[in-house]
Design a protein around this motif. Structure first.
Motif, PDB file in Angstrom:
ATOM      1  N   GLY A   1       0.818  -1.199   0.000  1.00 49.74           N
ATOM      2  CA  GLY A   1       0.000   0.000   0.000  1.00 49.74           C
ATOM      3  C   GLY A   1       0.854   1.251   0.000  1.00 49.74           C
ATOM      4  N   GLU A   2       0.426   2.244  -0.778  1.00 48.00           N
ATOM      5  CA  GLU A   2       1.103   3.531  -0.817  1.00 48.00           C
ATOM      6  C   GLU A   2       0.129   4.586  -1.320  1.00 48.00           C
ATOM      7  N   LYS A   3       0.556   5.825  -1.311  1.00 48.55           N
ATOM      8  CA  LYS A   3      -0.352   6.882  -1.736  1.00 48.55           C
ATOM      9  C   LYS A   3      -0.654   6.757  -3.225  1.00 48.55           C
ATOM     10  N   GLY A   4      -1.914   6.994  -3.550  1.00 46.78           N
ATOM     11  CA  GLY A   4      -2.339   6.999  -4.945  1.00 46.78           C
ATOM     12  C   GLY A   4      -2.626   8.397  -5.441  1.00 46.78           C
ATOM     13  N   ALA A   5      -2.356   9.396  -4.599  1.00 50.35           N
ATOM     14  CA  ALA A   5      -2.518  10.810  -4.935  1.00 50.35           C
ATOM     15  C   ALA A   5      -1.511  11.584  -4.086  1.00 50.35           C
ATOM     16  N   PRO A   6      -1.124  12.791  -4.503  1.00 48.46           N
ATOM     17  CA  PRO A   6      -0.066  13.526  -3.790  1.00 48.46           C
ATOM     18  C   PRO A   6      -0.323  13.728  -2.306  1.00 48.46           C
TER      19      PRO A   6
END
Length: 276
Positions: free
Chosen positions: A81-86
């Motif tokens: 999992g990681e950011k999908g938007a800034p």
């Protein structure tokens, strides 16, 4: 604004446990820069994205989960999992074990534990109910009832109706994979390489790689790291010093344990111990 203040605004993690639900762990987190390494859980994972977008892999599929998305991960299913938007993402998750899910299945009159083929589902009313139940941390009885209702609704609506058991015997690959796992579990502090794993079952190093990919969806190294973190998580709930835990579970030192633990669990070992 100081760097520390900005970091507090950007990322925050809180772990709680509900003893009435068998010690059900519930995580509320906001991440901007954190990224989970590929890992597994022995439990199910249910979560709802409450802000932003999470980018994640579940099994062999890549997903973007915007706000109001429900995330579902089966036991032993690799995910990250990681950011999908800034701006990152915020979510609430819980990790029910087999005993709790068996209770859910029994009430639904399902013969087997519920398993799910879809990693991301859209059900706005159910997502809102999950978040409401999750937030009832100070109202133990209400939270217990609300969470049971939500878990039952998730299983009743989205479970496959048949068990997809990754650990079941699927021929020689499954047999070899069990032997690899047994060898690793015997001494997590030992050094492992492909040759040693291959010698256990009399195959080539290339076959070892294929076996892990087919049976677990992970590389041998990812699997070993995952098992070491699982063992460290159990020991962190005791009074054993973190430096000793690091050595006992195969990490170079406490700093190494901390880096890997945070990458997988989302918070440092000391914070995990405090929550426990």
């Amino acid at each position: 604004m100081s760097d520390a203040s900005e970091q507090r605004e950007r990322e925050a993690v809180k772990l709680t446990r509900h003893e009435g639900l068998g010690g059900l762990e519930m995580l509320a987190a906001r991440y901007r820069d954190h990224a989970y390494a590929l890992h597994t859980h022995p439990t199910w994972v249910f979560g709802v994205v409450v802000a932003g977008v999470e980018k994640l892999r579940i099994g062999r599929r890549q997903h973007l989960a915007p706000a109001a998305s429900i995330i579902i991960v089966n036991p032993e299913e690799p995910h990250d999992g990681e950011k999908g938007a800034p701006a990152g993402w915020a979510y609430r998750t819980c990790y029910p074990d087999a005993a709790l899910m068996a209770e859910v299945a029994e009430d639904l009159e399902q013969a087997r534990l519920p398993m799910f083929s879809e990693g991301i589902v859209q059900a706005p009313e159910l997502a809102r109910a999950f978040v409401r139940a999750h937030r009832l941390a100070r109202q133990a009885l209400e939270q217990e009832a609300a969470m049971l209702v939500v878990l039952r609704a998730l299983a009743g609506r989205f479970a496959d109706g048949k068990r997809r058991d990754r650990a079941s015997d699927r021929g020689e690959t499954a047999r070899r994979f069990r032997l690899y796992g047994e060898l690793i579990a015997e001494d997590l502090s030992a050094g492992f390489d492909l040759a040693r794993l291959a010698a256990t079952t009399g195959v080539t190093r290339f076959q070892v790689i294929r076996d892990f990919h087919r049976a677990a969806g992970m590389t041998p190294g990812q699997y070993l790291r995952d098992r070491r973190i699982r063992a460290a998580s159990a020991l962190i709930k005791t009074d054993m010093p973190l430096a000793e835990i690091a050595v006992a579970t195969g990490f170079a030192d406490q700093s190494h344990l901390t880096r890997v633990f945070k990458a997988i669990k989302g918070l440092a070992p000391g914070a995990w111990r405090a929550a426990a």
